[in-house]
Design a protein around this motif. Structure first.
Motif, PDB file in Angstrom:
ATOM      1  N   ALA A  74     -13.878  22.073 -24.193  1.00 49.65           N
ATOM      2  CA  ALA A  74     -14.811  23.169 -24.420  1.00 49.65           C
ATOM      3  C   ALA A  74     -14.693  24.219 -23.322  1.00 49.65           C
ATOM      4  O   ALA A  74     -14.675  25.425 -23.593  1.00 49.65           O
ATOM      5  N   VAL A  75     -14.605  23.772 -22.067  1.00 49.21           N
ATOM      6  CA  VAL A  75     -14.441  24.705 -20.956  1.00 49.21           C
ATOM      7  C   VAL A  75     -13.140  25.486 -21.110  1.00 49.21           C
ATOM      8  O   VAL A  75     -13.099  26.714 -20.930  1.00 49.21           O
ATOM      9  N   ALA A  76     -12.064  24.783 -21.474  1.00 48.41           N
ATOM     10  CA  ALA A  76     -10.770  25.446 -21.641  1.00 48.41           C
ATOM     11  C   ALA A  76     -10.828  26.500 -22.737  1.00 48.41           C
ATOM     12  O   ALA A  76     -10.318  27.626 -22.586  1.00 48.41           O
ATOM     13  N   GLY A  77     -11.446  26.166 -23.874  1.00 48.65           N
ATOM     14  CA  GLY A  77     -11.543  27.127 -24.969  1.00 48.65           C
ATOM     15  C   GLY A  77     -12.331  28.364 -24.584  1.00 48.65           C
ATOM     16  O   GLY A  77     -11.953  29.495 -24.922  1.00 48.65           O
ATOM     17  N   TRP A  78     -13.427  28.165 -23.858  1.00 41.57           N
ATOM     18  CA  TRP A  78     -14.240  29.302 -23.426  1.00 41.57           C
ATOM     19  C   TRP A  78     -13.459  30.198 -22.461  1.00 41.57           C
ATOM     20  O   TRP A  78     -13.512  31.425 -22.558  1.00 41.57           O
ATOM     21  N   LEU A  79     -12.753  29.593 -21.523  1.00 45.93           N
ATOM     22  CA  LEU A  79     -11.995  30.377 -20.552  1.00 45.93           C
ATOM     23  C   LEU A  79     -10.851  31.132 -21.224  1.00 45.93           C
ATOM     24  O   LEU A  79     -10.566  32.287 -20.865  1.00 45.93           O
ATOM     25  N   LEU A  80     -10.199  30.507 -22.192  1.00 46.80           N
ATOM     26  CA  LEU A  80      -9.099  31.167 -22.883  1.00 46.80           C
ATOM     27  C   LEU A  80      -9.565  32.417 -23.618  1.00 46.80           C
ATOM     28  O   LEU A  80      -8.849  33.425 -23.671  1.00 46.80           O
ATOM     29  N   ALA A  81     -10.758  32.361 -24.187  1.00 43.32           N
ATOM     30  CA  ALA A  81     -11.281  33.533 -24.885  1.00 43.32           C
ATOM     31  C   ALA A  81     -11.900  34.527 -23.917  1.00 43.32           C
ATOM     32  O   ALA A  81     -11.802  35.746 -24.109  1.00 43.32           O
ATOM     33  N   GLY A  82     -12.554  34.022 -22.879  1.00 44.06           N
ATOM     34  CA  GLY A  82     -13.284  34.899 -21.966  1.00 44.06           C
ATOM     35  C   GLY A  82     -12.393  35.754 -21.099  1.00 44.06           C
ATOM     36  O   GLY A  82     -12.736  36.916 -20.808  1.00 44.06           O
ATOM     37  N   LEU A  83     -11.249  35.226 -20.672  1.00 48.53           N
ATOM     38  CA  LEU A  83     -10.396  35.986 -19.767  1.00 48.53           C
ATOM     39  C   LEU A  83      -9.895  37.291 -20.390  1.00 48.53           C
ATOM     40  O   LEU A  83     -10.014  38.357 -19.758  1.00 48.53           O
ATOM     41  N   PRO A  84      -9.339  37.294 -21.606  1.00 49.71           N
ATOM     42  CA  PRO A  84      -8.922  38.578 -22.189  1.00 49.71           C
ATOM     43  C   PRO A  84     -10.085  39.553 -22.348  1.00 49.71           C
ATOM     44  O   PRO A  84      -9.920  40.762 -22.134  1.00 49.71           O
ATOM     45  N   LEU A  85     -11.257  39.034 -22.713  1.00 53.90           N
ATOM     46  CA  LEU A  85     -12.415  39.915 -22.856  1.00 53.90           C
ATOM     47  C   LEU A  85     -12.788  40.546 -21.518  1.00 53.90           C
ATOM     48  O   LEU A  85     -13.122  41.738 -21.452  1.00 53.90           O
ATOM     49  N   LEU A  86     -12.743  39.758 -20.465  1.00 52.74           N
ATOM     50  CA  LEU A  86     -13.076  40.293 -19.151  1.00 52.74           C
ATOM     51  C   LEU A  86     -12.048  41.327 -18.705  1.00 52.74           C
ATOM     52  O   LEU A  86     -12.396  42.377 -18.149  1.00 52.74           O
TER      53      LEU A  86
ATOM     54  N   PRO B 179     -19.209  39.395 -28.464  1.00 56.05           N
ATOM     55  CA  PRO B 179     -17.770  39.108 -28.567  1.00 56.05           C
ATOM     56  C   PRO B 179     -17.384  37.793 -27.917  1.00 56.05           C
ATOM     57  O   PRO B 179     -16.490  37.088 -28.418  1.00 56.05           O
ATOM     58  N   ALA B 180     -18.053  37.424 -26.816  1.00 53.68           N
ATOM     59  CA  ALA B 180     -17.711  36.156 -26.171  1.00 53.68           C
ATOM     60  C   ALA B 180     -18.070  34.981 -27.070  1.00 53.68           C
ATOM     61  O   ALA B 180     -17.332  33.988 -27.140  1.00 53.68           O
ATOM     62  N   THR B 181     -19.184  35.090 -27.761  1.00 53.87           N
ATOM     63  CA  THR B 181     -19.573  34.011 -28.675  1.00 53.87           C
ATOM     64  C   THR B 181     -18.635  33.939 -29.870  1.00 53.87           C
ATOM     65  O   THR B 181     -18.179  32.863 -30.265  1.00 53.87           O
ATOM     66  N   LEU B 182     -18.347  35.105 -30.447  1.00 54.02           N
ATOM     67  CA  LEU B 182     -17.490  35.127 -31.633  1.00 54.02           C
ATOM     68  C   LEU B 182     -16.074  34.670 -31.330  1.00 54.02           C
ATOM     69  O   LEU B 182     -15.428  34.011 -32.164  1.00 54.02           O
ATOM     70  N   LEU B 183     -15.572  35.018 -30.153  1.00 55.22           N
ATOM     71  CA  LEU B 183     -14.192  34.674 -29.811  1.00 55.22           C
ATOM     72  C   LEU B 183     -14.091  33.427 -28.945  1.00 55.22           C
ATOM     73  O   LEU B 183     -13.007  32.860 -28.822  1.00 55.22           O
ATOM     74  N   GLY B 184     -15.184  32.995 -28.335  1.00 55.82           N
ATOM     75  CA  GLY B 184     -15.133  31.850 -27.439  1.00 55.82           C
ATOM     76  C   GLY B 184     -15.489  30.532 -28.094  1.00 55.82           C
ATOM     77  O   GLY B 184     -14.873  29.501 -27.814  1.00 55.82           O
ATOM     78  N   VAL B 185     -16.484  30.550 -28.968  1.00 52.10           N
ATOM     79  CA  VAL B 185     -16.924  29.295 -29.585  1.00 52.10           C
ATOM     80  C   VAL B 185     -15.869  28.722 -30.530  1.00 52.10           C
ATOM     81  O   VAL B 185     -15.585  27.512 -30.480  1.00 52.10           O
ATOM     82  N   PRO B 186     -15.244  29.526 -31.416  1.00 49.00           N
ATOM     83  CA  PRO B 186     -14.234  28.927 -32.309  1.00 49.00           C
ATOM     84  C   PRO B 186     -13.070  28.257 -31.584  1.00 49.00           C
ATOM     85  O   PRO B 186     -12.719  27.119 -31.932  1.00 49.00           O
ATOM     86  N   PRO B 187     -12.427  28.908 -30.584  1.00 53.27           N
ATOM     87  CA  PRO B 187     -11.343  28.185 -29.910  1.00 53.27           C
ATOM     88  C   PRO B 187     -11.822  26.953 -29.154  1.00 53.27           C
ATOM     89  O   PRO B 187     -11.110  25.941 -29.104  1.00 53.27           O
ATOM     90  N   ALA B 188     -13.025  27.009 -28.594  1.00 52.85           N
ATOM     91  CA  ALA B 188     -13.554  25.820 -27.925  1.00 52.85           C
ATOM     92  C   ALA B 188     -13.739  24.691 -28.930  1.00 52.85           C
ATOM     93  O   ALA B 188     -13.376  23.529 -28.673  1.00 52.85           O
ATOM     94  N   ALA B 189     -14.302  25.027 -30.106  1.00 50.87           N
ATOM     95  CA  ALA B 189     -14.494  24.007 -31.143  1.00 50.87           C
ATOM     96  C   ALA B 189     -13.158  23.483 -31.653  1.00 50.87           C
ATOM     97  O   ALA B 189     -12.994  22.271 -31.902  1.00 50.87           O
ATOM     98  N   LEU B 190     -12.177  24.376 -31.819  1.00 49.84           N
ATOM     99  CA  LEU B 190     -10.862  23.958 -32.303  1.00 49.84           C
ATOM    100  C   LEU B 190     -10.182  23.022 -31.309  1.00 49.84           C
ATOM    101  O   LEU B 190      -9.614  21.988 -31.705  1.00 49.84           O
ATOM    102  N   LEU B 191     -10.252  23.363 -30.024  1.00 54.21           N
ATOM    103  CA  LEU B 191      -9.649  22.485 -29.022  1.00 54.21           C
ATOM    104  C   LEU B 191     -10.354  21.138 -28.990  1.00 54.21           C
ATOM    105  O   LEU B 191      -9.708  20.093 -28.840  1.00 54.21           O
ATOM    106  N   CYS B 192     -11.677  21.151 -29.123  1.00 55.70           N
ATOM    107  CA  CYS B 192     -12.417  19.884 -29.137  1.00 55.70           C
ATOM    108  C   CYS B 192     -12.009  19.025 -30.329  1.00 55.70           C
ATOM    109  O   CYS B 192     -11.814  17.810 -30.207  1.00 55.70           O
ATOM    110  N   TRP B 193     -11.865  19.655 -31.471  1.00 52.71           N
ATOM    111  CA  TRP B 193     -11.444  18.897 -32.659  1.00 52.71           C
ATOM    112  C   TRP B 193     -10.031  18.349 -32.475  1.00 52.71           C
ATOM    113  O   TRP B 193      -9.766  17.174 -32.764  1.00 52.71           O
ATOM    114  N   ALA B 194      -9.125  19.179 -31.997  1.00 54.76           N
ATOM    115  CA  ALA B 194      -7.736  18.743 -31.850  1.00 54.76           C
ATOM    116  C   ALA B 194      -7.595  17.654 -30.789  1.00 54.76           C
ATOM    117  O   ALA B 194      -6.788  16.730 -30.948  1.00 54.76           O
TER     118      ALA B 194
END
Length: 690
Positions: A38-50, A59-74
């Motif tokens: 979850a931390v990794a997914g949030w950072l991956l989305a947050g860095l480009p936004l920053l 935008p952080a929620t829309l772009l950060g939560v899905p990759p965090a959820a995807l990484l958690c699932w995978a």
């Protein structure tokens, strides 16, 4: 590389087969990797936004939560046999519930006892201000608003403690990873509770690694010993980078273990990515993940030898390079002055990284030849003895060495003066050159206990011997390399002001959880020994051993565990901001006030702020310069406001008015023993309208 007695690489199925047939705690297995993913997914989305200046809630929620959820699932799907216990001893549901209970209790207690470090005295407040700025503005750098002071002037100083001047703006110290996490709390209106949540997640992560490598029955013991250790409590109550770093490093260990057990390329890629993103959290993460680079090279070499486990080597390396590359890119784009400040440490570290890369590449290329090398029969026992001797030497270090540093720059000089002040408060002889680094292993015994350190040392020695003998402990190679490398390098050179509990933060990302992991493995081996002497000896002997592991850290922590520090700062700052006119340009005329409050006024009060340059060793700015700058502010159509620590600091410019009067508690500053209390702290700010 693990070799058999004849010096050959063993067949991978015989090394790892038991990992695929162990009893399972699938719930704990999944829970323990979710935090890092979850931390990794949030950072991956947050860095480009920053980087784009769009780091905002939507935008952080829309772009950060899905990759965090995807990484958690995978990363958590199809997890099964991961516990390292013998068959039939894979743990029980109550153990999972116990771990979750310890994590939840840790989070609740640390949330209640949270710290409010807002005025910039040390690193946590810098992280707080960093997070507050990007949460409110979504971008870096921080503008100086020089036009509010009538334009540039050599007497205007916009930098302050934790914030560097760069290209007409201000750049926060440190890497952006932790502030991107702490910003969530600012958006939710609970800015000081995110560290406690991360601390609870760290408990789950460490427990999962203990279950995988030492056995499911020891997960609860490991979680408890970790959660009650004072440095963990300390860094889970305020905005430090160490807990997020720990989550990524030990989450990476868990994911790498699962990837090896199942030979899954996808999970290996995730493991490498999680490891690499530790660099986005702390520059020191580059050092911590060096063993992962070497291990990935080893696996690639094994792939050349057609060992099935080698298939996870390339994706592990790819993920590591991607994650660490993002971290270094962020450092270059967002923290370049910080890297320059640390150049004396960063450049040697980069050279070491290059050397490890070259050696890894050479070793991988020479893998077929190296596989034919026979290790001498004396090497396993010698390796084990060397582990014990190394720990003994670190423990005996205070009797043969006194680590000192003669200041040769302004920062070292300030550290020199601080150490002398602390020594006088501790009743010690004043010698600001002392760094006390020779006591580093003694610091560890304060916080995890001598029994745990002893068990960890024995466990490390046994594991080194088994690995060098070609035993069935290949799954331990990477964790042992990370824990061993980082522990030794950290204890040799902690590179931190040596007062406690402050210096204890250096032990948090790897040293304390790593030694607890090894101590848990030592308990597992001890249980097998006591099992030979009947149920009575087993029951009481192990109860005593567990008590000796849990009691010392709890006893050390009890003196400070239930005393919050730096409470009231947030309310005091809010009240101060309300007193500063909306159209003010703020000039700080005294050193301490400038260091602590320039960024606070700029970032939290929303007013342009600057220090007035001082001359020589004086703590006060020249009155003539202050008056001149006040006139420039008036000419710009704004109200000049002057701040200082005492009424007489601001009295020459107008009627003094006290805008902050805070009496609270701060951390103790202990140099030669574990901290067992707190000190008083007073902060005063006076204001005058010039």
């Amino acid at each position: 590389m693990e070799l058999d007695r004849a010096g050959r690489v063993p067949a991978t199925p015989s090394v790892l087969a038991r990992l695929a047939t162990q009893p399972v705690l699938p719930t704990l297995a999944r829970l323990s990797v979710l935090p890092a993913l979850a931390v990794a997914g949030w950072l991956l989305a947050g860095l480009p936004l920053l980087l784009l200046g769009w780091f905002a809630p939507l935008p952080a929620t829309l772009l950060g939560v899905p990759p965090a959820a995807l990484l958690c699932w995978a990363g958590a799907r199809r997890l099964g046999a991961i516990a390292g216990d013998p068959p039939g001893d894979g743990g029980a549901p109550w153990q999972v519930a116990g771990v979750v209970g310890v994590a939840a209790a840790s989070g609740v207690v640390n949330a209640i006892m949270h710290s409010e470090q807002v005025a910039v005295r040390r690193d946590p407040a810098t992280y707080t201000q960093y997070a507050a700025w990007i949460a409110a503005h979504g971008e870096l750098p921080v503008p100086t608003q020089v036009e509010a002071f009538g334009g540039p002037d050599p007497a205007l100083v916009f930098k302050s403690v934790g914030f560097f001047a760069a290209d007409g703006a201000v750049v926060p110290q440190f890497m952006p990873g932790p502030p991107m996490l702490f910003a969530i709390g600012h958006w939710l209106g609970v800015p000081f509770l995110v560290p406690a949540v991360l601390g609870a997640l760290a408990v789950l992560t460490v427990a999962g690694v203990v279950a995988r490598l030492a056995g499911a029955r020891w997960a609860l013991v490991g979680a408890t010993a970790f959660a009650v250790s004072l440095p963990i409590l300390y860094t889970s109550r305020t905005t430090f980078s160490e807990i997020p770093s720990l989550i990524l490093l030990f989450g990476g260990v868990a994911l790498a273990h699962d990837a090896l057990a199942r030979r899954e390329r996808g999970r290996a890629l995730l493991a490498g990515l999680v490891f690499g993103l530790a660099v986005l959290v702390r520059v020191d993460g580059l050092r911590d993940v060096l063993p992962v680079l070497a291990f990935a090279g080893l696996l690639i070499g094994m792939r050349r030898l057609r060992r099935p486990v080698g298939v996870v080597g390339p994706p592990l390396l790819a993920g590591l390079v991607a994650g660490a590359g993002l971290g270094m890119l962020a450092a270059y784009l967002l923290a370049r002055p910080y890297l320059s400040y640390l150049s004396g440490s960063v450049r040697p570290l980069l050279l070491i990284c290059a050397g490890v890369l070259v050696l890894t590449a050479a070793g991988t290329a020479a893998a077929p030849a190296l596989a034919r090398v026979r290790l001498p029969p004396w090497l396993p026992r010698t390796g084990a003895v060397l582990v014990v001797l190394l720990m003994a030497a670190l423990y005996a270090r205070p009797w043969v060495q006194t680590v000192t540093r003669v200041p040769d720059n302004p920062d070292d000089r300030r550290t020199f003066e601080m150490i002398e002040q602390i020594q006088r408060a501790n009743g010690l002889p004043a010698d600001g050159t002392r760094l006390y680094f020779e006591n580093s292993l003694h610091w560890v015994t304060w916080y995890v206990g001598a029994p745990a350190v002893l068990l960890a040392t024995i466990a490390a020695a046994l594991l080194v011997r088994r690995l060098l003998r070609g035993g069935s402990s290949f799954e331990w190679l990477l964790p042992l390399a990370i824990v061993g490398w980082t522990t030794v390098t950290t204890l040799l050179r902690p590179e931190i002001t040596p007062d406690h509990p402050w210096a204890a933060r250096r032990l948090v990302p790897v040293v304390i959880p790593g030694l607890i992991l090894l101590a848990a493995y030592g308990l597992a081996r001890l249980r097998r020994l006591t099992d030979r002497h009947g149920p009575v000896v087993l029951r009481w002997g192990m109860a005593l051993a567990v008590l000796l592991v849990l009691a010392p850290p709890a006893v050390t922590s009890i003196g400070t565990a239930f005393t919050p520090v730096e409470r009231g700062e947030a309310a005091a700052v809010e009240a101060m901001c309300a007193r500063i006119p909306a159209d003010a340009s703020v000039l700080t005329v005294e050193r301490v006030t400038g260091d602590r409050f320039v960024q606070v006024v700029r970032g939290m009060c929303g007013r342009p702020a600057a220090q007035v340059a001082r001359r020589g060793a004086s703590d006060l700015a020249p009155e003539s310069e202050v008056r001149r700058l006040a006139e420039r502010v008036r000419a710009a159509g704004r109200v000049p406001v002057v701040l200082g620590a005492e009424d007489w600091h601001v009295a020459p410019y107008g009627t003094p008015s006290q805008v902050m009067r805070l009496v609270t508690r701060q951390d103790e500053r202990s140099l030669t023993e574990a901290p067992n209390g707190t000190w008083s702290l007073r902060m005063n700010v006076w204001m005058a309208l010039a």
